[in-house]
Design a protein around this motif. Structure first.
Motif, mmCIF file in Angstrom:
data_model
loop_
_atom_site.group_PDB
_atom_site.id
_atom_site.type_symbol
_atom_site.label_atom_id
_atom_site.label_comp_id
_atom_site.label_asym_id
_atom_site.label_seq_id
_atom_site.Cartn_x
_atom_site.Cartn_y
_atom_site.Cartn_z
ATOM 1 N N ALA A 49 -75.359 12.455 23.099
ATOM 2 C CA ALA A 49 -75.937 13.675 22.514
ATOM 3 C C ALA A 49 -74.823 14.616 22.062
ATOM 4 O O ALA A 49 -74.916 15.235 20.992
ATOM 5 N N GLY A 50 -73.762 14.714 22.844
ATOM 6 C CA GLY A 50 -72.618 15.532 22.449
ATOM 7 C C GLY A 50 -71.961 15.009 21.186
ATOM 8 O O GLY A 50 -71.550 15.790 20.317
ATOM 9 N N LEU A 51 -71.863 13.691 21.051
ATOM 10 C CA LEU A 51 -71.312 13.103 19.823
ATOM 11 C C LEU A 51 -72.183 13.429 18.616
ATOM 12 O O LEU A 51 -71.671 13.722 17.530
ATOM 13 N N LEU A 52 -73.497 13.364 18.787
ATOM 14 C CA LEU A 52 -74.398 13.710 17.690
ATOM 15 C C LEU A 52 -74.201 15.150 17.249
ATOM 16 O O LEU A 52 -74.116 15.447 16.049
ATOM 17 N N ILE A 53 -74.108 16.052 18.210
ATOM 18 C CA ILE A 53 -73.926 17.469 17.890
ATOM 19 C C ILE A 53 -72.571 17.693 17.237
ATOM 20 O O ILE A 53 -72.457 18.430 16.249
ATOM 21 N N LEU A 54 -71.532 17.049 17.757
ATOM 22 C CA LEU A 54 -70.195 17.182 17.178
ATOM 23 C C LEU A 54 -70.168 16.663 15.743
ATOM 24 O O LEU A 54 -69.590 17.302 14.853
ATOM 25 N N CYS A 55 -70.801 15.528 15.488
ATOM 26 C CA CYS A 55 -70.851 14.986 14.126
ATOM 27 C C CYS A 55 -71.616 15.912 13.198
ATOM 28 O O CYS A 55 -71.236 16.085 12.034
ATOM 29 N N LYS A 56 -72.683 16.509 13.687
ATOM 30 C CA LYS A 56 -73.454 17.448 12.873
ATOM 31 C C LYS A 56 -72.604 18.652 12.501
ATOM 32 O O LYS A 56 -72.616 19.105 11.349
ATOM 33 N N ILE A 57 -71.829 19.165 13.441
ATOM 34 C CA ILE A 57 -70.966 20.312 13.170
ATOM 35 C C ILE A 57 -69.856 19.935 12.193
ATOM 36 O O ILE A 57 -69.596 20.642 11.221
ATOM 37 N N LEU A 58 -69.192 18.809 12.435
ATOM 38 C CA LEU A 58 -68.041 18.431 11.620
ATOM 39 C C LEU A 58 -68.428 17.949 10.228
ATOM 40 O O LEU A 58 -67.749 18.262 9.248
ATOM 41 N N PHE A 59 -69.484 17.164 10.108
ATOM 42 C CA PHE A 59 -69.804 16.517 8.849
ATOM 43 C C PHE A 59 -71.030 17.069 8.148
ATOM 44 O O PHE A 59 -71.140 16.957 6.931
ATOM 45 N N GLY A 60 -71.965 17.633 8.891
ATOM 46 C CA GLY A 60 -73.215 18.033 8.264
ATOM 47 C C GLY A 60 -73.410 19.521 8.133
ATOM 48 O O GLY A 60 -74.175 19.975 7.299
ATOM 49 N N GLY A 61 -72.741 20.305 8.949
ATOM 50 C CA GLY A 61 -72.988 21.730 8.931
ATOM 51 C C GLY A 61 -74.379 22.031 9.449
ATOM 52 O O GLY A 61 -75.045 21.184 10.030
ATOM 53 N N PHE A 62 -74.835 23.245 9.232
ATOM 54 C CA PHE A 62 -76.161 23.630 9.698
ATOM 55 C C PHE A 62 -76.994 24.210 8.560
ATOM 56 O O PHE A 62 -77.816 25.074 8.757
ATOM 57 N N GLN A 63 -76.767 23.722 7.341
ATOM 58 C CA GLN A 63 -77.528 24.198 6.203
ATOM 59 C C GLN A 63 -78.782 23.355 6.021
ATOM 60 O O GLN A 63 -78.795 22.177 6.320
ATOM 61 N N LYS A 64 -79.799 23.994 5.496
ATOM 62 C CA LYS A 64 -81.011 23.271 5.153
ATOM 63 C C LYS A 64 -80.758 22.483 3.878
ATOM 64 O O LYS A 64 -79.887 22.818 3.095
ATOM 65 N N GLY A 66 -82.470 22.275 1.115
ATOM 66 C CA GLY A 66 -82.703 23.047 -0.101
ATOM 67 C C GLY A 66 -82.072 24.419 -0.036
ATOM 68 O O GLY A 66 -82.563 25.364 -0.645
ATOM 69 N N ASP A 67 -81.004 24.553 0.701
ATOM 70 C CA ASP A 67 -80.365 25.848 0.893
ATOM 71 C C ASP A 67 -79.825 26.404 -0.413
ATOM 72 O O ASP A 67 -79.434 25.679 -1.314
ATOM 73 N N GLN A 68 -79.763 27.715 -0.511
ATOM 74 C CA GLN A 68 -79.303 28.384 -1.711
ATOM 75 C C GLN A 68 -77.844 28.054 -2.009
ATOM 76 O O GLN A 68 -77.450 27.933 -3.163
ATOM 77 N N VAL A 69 -77.024 27.871 -0.991
ATOM 78 C CA VAL A 69 -75.608 27.585 -1.202
ATOM 79 C C VAL A 69 -75.431 26.261 -1.929
ATOM 80 O O VAL A 69 -74.670 26.156 -2.890
ATOM 81 N N SER A 70 -76.154 25.222 -1.494
ATOM 82 C CA SER A 70 -76.026 23.930 -2.157
ATOM 83 C C SER A 70 -76.554 23.996 -3.583
ATOM 84 O O SER A 70 -76.033 23.337 -4.473
ATOM 85 N N HIS A 71 -77.572 24.798 -3.824
ATOM 86 C CA HIS A 71 -78.104 24.960 -5.170
ATOM 87 C C HIS A 71 -77.072 25.650 -6.061
ATOM 88 O O HIS A 71 -76.887 25.272 -7.221
ATOM 89 N N GLN A 72 -76.379 26.648 -5.525
ATOM 90 C CA GLN A 72 -75.349 27.341 -6.293
ATOM 91 C C GLN A 72 -74.178 26.419 -6.595
ATOM 92 O O GLN A 72 -73.619 26.465 -7.693
ATOM 93 N N LYS A 73 -73.806 25.572 -5.637
ATOM 94 C CA LYS A 73 -72.732 24.608 -5.886
ATOM 95 C C LYS A 73 -73.117 23.646 -6.996
ATOM 96 O O LYS A 73 -72.310 23.319 -7.862
ATOM 97 N N LYS A 74 -74.357 23.191 -6.969
ATOM 98 C CA LYS A 74 -74.826 22.269 -7.996
ATOM 99 C C LYS A 74 -74.766 22.931 -9.369
ATOM 100 O O LYS A 74 -74.316 22.320 -10.346
ATOM 101 N N LYS A 75 -75.204 24.188 -9.452
ATOM 102 C CA LYS A 75 -75.154 24.910 -10.715
ATOM 103 C C LYS A 75 -73.711 25.087 -11.190
ATOM 104 O O LYS A 75 -73.424 24.919 -12.372
ATOM 105 N N TYR A 76 -72.822 25.401 -10.271
ATOM 106 C CA TYR A 76 -71.417 25.608 -10.624
ATOM 107 C C TYR A 76 -70.806 24.349 -11.206
ATOM 108 O O TYR A 76 -70.181 24.388 -12.270
#
Length: 117
Positions: A49-64, A66-76
């Motif tokens: 479980a700790g490995l899963l959480i660590l991988c989420k932090i390191l590789f996935g972040g905590f963004q949804k 359809g988050d606005q940030v990813s949409h802005q990156k796509k537009k950029y």
């Protein structure tokens, strides 16, 4: 008990069940592969479980998704690419388009409807 508290309790139980399932899956895969291939240690379900959480932090972040940030990156990046393509000659543009289609990106040349640039 109010409906909101009951719903929150159900969600917490479901989250714990999914976390336990995926932690057990990671533990099983780790304990099956790592000791055999790399002479590494076996891990417990809590370490998995700790490995899963660590991988989420390191590789996935905590963004949804359809988050606005990813949409802005796509537009950029789309805008940056379209500017570059607009400076190309028609022959260069045709060559690039054929390469994209060859790589499986044929739909890329269609205008993206959910991304207003």
């Amino acid at each position: 008990m109010s409906k909101i508290i009951l719903m929150a309790l159900k969600i917490c139980v479901l989250v714990l069940l999914f976390l336990t399932f995926f932690a057990a899956l990671v533990m099983w895969l780790w304990n099956w592969l790592i000791p055999e291939l790399f002479q590494g240690p076996r891990i417990s379900i809590f370490q998995a479980a700790g490995l899963l959480i660590l991988c989420k932090i390191l590789f996935g972040g905590f963004q949804k998704a359809g988050d606005q940030v990813s949409h802005q990156k796509k537009k950029y990046w789309r805008k940056k690419f379209e500017e570059k393509v607009s400076r190309m000659s028609p022959e260069e543009r045709e060559k690039l388009e054929s390469r994209f289609k060859k790589w499986g990106g044929g739909d890329f040349w269609k205008k993206d409807t959910d991304c207003d640039v």
